[in-house]
Design a protein around this motif. Structure first.
Motif, PDB file in Angstrom:
ATOM      1  N   LEU A  52       0.824  -1.200   0.000  1.00 27.03           N
ATOM      2  CA  LEU A  52       0.000   0.000   0.000  1.00 27.03           C
ATOM      3  C   LEU A  52       0.861   1.254   0.000  1.00 27.03           C
ATOM      4  O   LEU A  52       0.560   2.228  -0.678  1.00 27.03           O
ATOM      5  CB  LEU A  52      -0.935   0.001   1.207  1.00 27.03           C
ATOM      6  CG  LEU A  52      -2.039  -1.057   1.187  1.00 27.03           C
ATOM      7  CD1 LEU A  52      -2.833  -1.000   2.478  1.00 27.03           C
ATOM      8  CD2 LEU A  52      -2.946  -0.886  -0.005  1.00 27.03           C
ATOM      9  N   CYS A  55       2.316   1.893  -3.485  1.00 22.99           N
ATOM     10  CA  CYS A  55       1.324   2.458  -4.404  1.00 22.99           C
ATOM     11  C   CYS A  55       0.973   3.885  -4.008  1.00 22.99           C
ATOM     12  O   CYS A  55       0.781   4.735  -4.856  1.00 22.99           O
ATOM     13  CB  CYS A  55       0.074   1.593  -4.408  1.00 22.99           C
ATOM     14  SG  CYS A  55      -1.127   2.127  -5.626  1.00 22.99           S
ATOM     15  N   SER A  56       0.895   4.142  -2.731  1.00 24.66           N
ATOM     16  CA  SER A  56       0.563   5.473  -2.247  1.00 24.66           C
ATOM     17  C   SER A  56       1.596   6.489  -2.721  1.00 24.66           C
ATOM     18  O   SER A  56       1.248   7.566  -3.174  1.00 24.66           O
ATOM     19  CB  SER A  56       0.490   5.463  -0.722  1.00 24.66           C
ATOM     20  OG  SER A  56       0.236   6.759  -0.246  1.00 24.66           O
ATOM     21  N   TYR A  59       1.382   6.656  -6.855  1.00 22.37           N
ATOM     22  CA  TYR A  59       0.188   7.223  -7.471  1.00 22.37           C
ATOM     23  C   TYR A  59      -0.432   8.368  -6.667  1.00 22.37           C
ATOM     24  O   TYR A  59      -1.409   8.946  -7.087  1.00 22.37           O
ATOM     25  CB  TYR A  59      -0.863   6.128  -7.682  1.00 22.37           C
ATOM     26  CG  TYR A  59      -0.393   5.063  -8.636  1.00 22.37           C
ATOM     27  CD1 TYR A  59      -0.296   5.318  -9.995  1.00 22.37           C
ATOM     28  CD2 TYR A  59      -0.030   3.809  -8.168  1.00 22.37           C
ATOM     29  CE1 TYR A  59       0.139   4.348 -10.872  1.00 22.37           C
ATOM     30  CE2 TYR A  59       0.405   2.827  -9.044  1.00 22.37           C
ATOM     31  CZ  TYR A  59       0.481   3.095 -10.387  1.00 22.37           C
ATOM     32  OH  TYR A  59       0.913   2.139 -11.245  1.00 22.37           O
ATOM     33  N   ASN A  60       0.134   8.671  -5.489  1.00 19.43           N
ATOM     34  CA  ASN A  60      -0.344   9.764  -4.653  1.00 19.43           C
ATOM     35  C   ASN A  60      -1.857   9.670  -4.388  1.00 19.43           C
ATOM     36  O   ASN A  60      -2.617  10.585  -4.679  1.00 19.43           O
ATOM     37  CB  ASN A  60       0.025  11.113  -5.289  1.00 19.43           C
ATOM     38  CG  ASN A  60      -0.061  12.235  -4.284  1.00 19.43           C
ATOM     39  OD1 ASN A  60       0.016  11.998  -3.067  1.00 19.43           O
ATOM     40  ND2 ASN A  60      -0.231  13.448  -4.762  1.00 19.43           N
ATOM     41  N   MET A  61      -2.279   8.513  -3.870  1.00 15.13           N
ATOM     42  CA  MET A  61      -3.692   8.270  -3.575  1.00 15.13           C
ATOM     43  C   MET A  61      -3.891   8.103  -2.080  1.00 15.13           C
ATOM     44  O   MET A  61      -3.055   7.523  -1.406  1.00 15.13           O
ATOM     45  CB  MET A  61      -4.155   6.982  -4.257  1.00 15.13           C
ATOM     46  CG  MET A  61      -4.414   7.127  -5.711  1.00 15.13           C
ATOM     47  SD  MET A  61      -4.973   5.567  -6.325  1.00 15.13           S
ATOM     48  CE  MET A  61      -3.486   5.021  -7.104  1.00 15.13           C
ATOM     49  N   SER A  62      -5.024   8.576  -1.609  1.00 20.29           N
ATOM     50  CA  SER A  62      -5.333   8.399  -0.198  1.00 20.29           C
ATOM     51  C   SER A  62      -6.412   7.344   0.010  1.00 20.29           C
ATOM     52  O   SER A  62      -6.590   6.874   1.113  1.00 20.29           O
ATOM     53  CB  SER A  62      -5.783   9.731   0.410  1.00 20.29           C
ATOM     54  OG  SER A  62      -6.950  10.182  -0.259  1.00 20.29           O
ATOM     55  N   PRO A  64      -7.676   3.844   0.209  1.00 20.86           N
ATOM     56  CA  PRO A  64      -7.058   2.517   0.280  1.00 20.86           C
ATOM     57  C   PRO A  64      -7.686   1.508  -0.688  1.00 20.86           C
ATOM     58  O   PRO A  64      -6.991   0.660  -1.230  1.00 20.86           O
ATOM     59  CB  PRO A  64      -7.267   2.071   1.722  1.00 20.86           C
ATOM     60  CG  PRO A  64      -7.915   3.175   2.430  1.00 20.86           C
ATOM     61  CD  PRO A  64      -8.238   4.259   1.474  1.00 20.86           C
ATOM     62  N   GLU A  66      -8.941   2.111  -3.636  1.00 26.35           N
ATOM     63  CA  GLU A  66      -8.414   2.413  -4.969  1.00 26.35           C
ATOM     64  C   GLU A  66      -6.981   1.914  -5.108  1.00 26.35           C
ATOM     65  O   GLU A  66      -6.603   1.342  -6.135  1.00 26.35           O
ATOM     66  CB  GLU A  66      -8.485   3.922  -5.207  1.00 26.35           C
ATOM     67  CG  GLU A  66      -8.115   4.355  -6.597  1.00 26.35           C
ATOM     68  CD  GLU A  66      -8.255   5.853  -6.796  1.00 26.35           C
ATOM     69  OE1 GLU A  66      -8.067   6.289  -7.950  1.00 26.35           O
ATOM     70  OE2 GLU A  66      -8.531   6.594  -5.827  1.00 26.35           O
ATOM     71  N   ARG A  67      -6.189   2.130  -4.067  1.00 27.39           N
ATOM     72  CA  ARG A  67      -4.797   1.662  -4.100  1.00 27.39           C
ATOM     73  C   ARG A  67      -4.738   0.147  -4.253  1.00 27.39           C
ATOM     74  O   ARG A  67      -3.960  -0.379  -5.036  1.00 27.39           O
ATOM     75  CB  ARG A  67      -4.055   2.081  -2.828  1.00 27.39           C
ATOM     76  CG  ARG A  67      -3.727   3.555  -2.801  1.00 27.39           C
ATOM     77  CD  ARG A  67      -2.912   3.894  -1.600  1.00 27.39           C
ATOM     78  NE  ARG A  67      -3.751   3.715  -0.403  1.00 27.39           N
ATOM     79  CZ  ARG A  67      -3.374   4.002   0.820  1.00 27.39           C
ATOM     80  NH1 ARG A  67      -2.174   4.466   1.046  1.00 27.39           N
ATOM     81  NH2 ARG A  67      -4.179   3.840   1.842  1.00 27.39           N
ATOM     82  N   ILE A  71      -3.055  -1.981  -7.347  1.00 26.95           N
ATOM     83  CA  ILE A  71      -1.980  -2.949  -7.104  1.00 26.95           C
ATOM     84  C   ILE A  71      -2.396  -4.339  -7.589  1.00 26.95           C
ATOM     85  O   ILE A  71      -1.624  -5.037  -8.242  1.00 26.95           O
ATOM     86  CB  ILE A  71      -1.594  -2.983  -5.612  1.00 26.95           C
ATOM     87  CG1 ILE A  71      -0.997  -1.644  -5.196  1.00 26.95           C
ATOM     88  CG2 ILE A  71      -0.584  -4.092  -5.352  1.00 26.95           C
ATOM     89  CD1 ILE A  71      -0.855  -1.474  -3.697  1.00 26.95           C
TER      90      ILE A  71
END
Length: 139
Positions: A52, A55-56, A59-62, A64, A66-67, A71
């Motif tokens: 996680l 991927c965070s 892709y700069n996503m918050s 979880p 979606e992450r 992945i």
């Protein structure tokens, strides 16, 4: 499991690949068990934090969920590439080709453990064709 250096195929062989490209593709395939384990472990919010975090950062996503989806898609795409290429190589031997290329099993081990339904020459011809096709897929 170490890399065994084998004689290169003749450039006249229709499935010839440059030695280092072959090893690159071989090592790509040997990651399959790692991808499969990671894919199966990513079932929900309690997933592996290392995956996680990777991927965070990438892709700069918050979110979880979606992450995890991204992945899992990453692993699924790579595993599918190997499985699809094995089926394109030979539908009846695809299962054995996947085991051979992802676990580094020789024909003799496949014969003993899985009773592969072909001779050694046929298997290795398919094995070489698999890497030749995978080379095209991987670009």
């Amino acid at each position: 499991m170490g890399t065994t250096i084998r004689a290169e195929l003749s450039k006249k062989n229709p499935y010839w690949l440059e030695k280092h490209r072959y090893y690159e593709l071989k090592h790509f395939c040997q990651q399959y068990p790692i991808w499969k384990q990671a894919y199966n472990s990513l079932g929900g919010l309690s997933s592996r934090q290392a995956d996680l975090a990777m991927c965070s950062n990438k892709y700069n996503m918050s979110n979880p969920t979606e992450r995890i989806a991204i992945i899992r898609s990453f692993y699924s795409e790579r595993m599918g590439m190997i499985e699809k290429t094995a089926k394109e190589t030979d539908l009846s031997l695809a299962e054995y080709i996947v085991i051979g290329v992802t676990e580094g099993m020789s024909y003799d081990l496949l014969r003993v453990n899985y009773n592969i339904p072909c001779c050694k020459d046929v298997y290795y011809e398919c094995y070489r064709r698999f890497f030749w096709l995978l080379n095209k897929v991987r670009g």
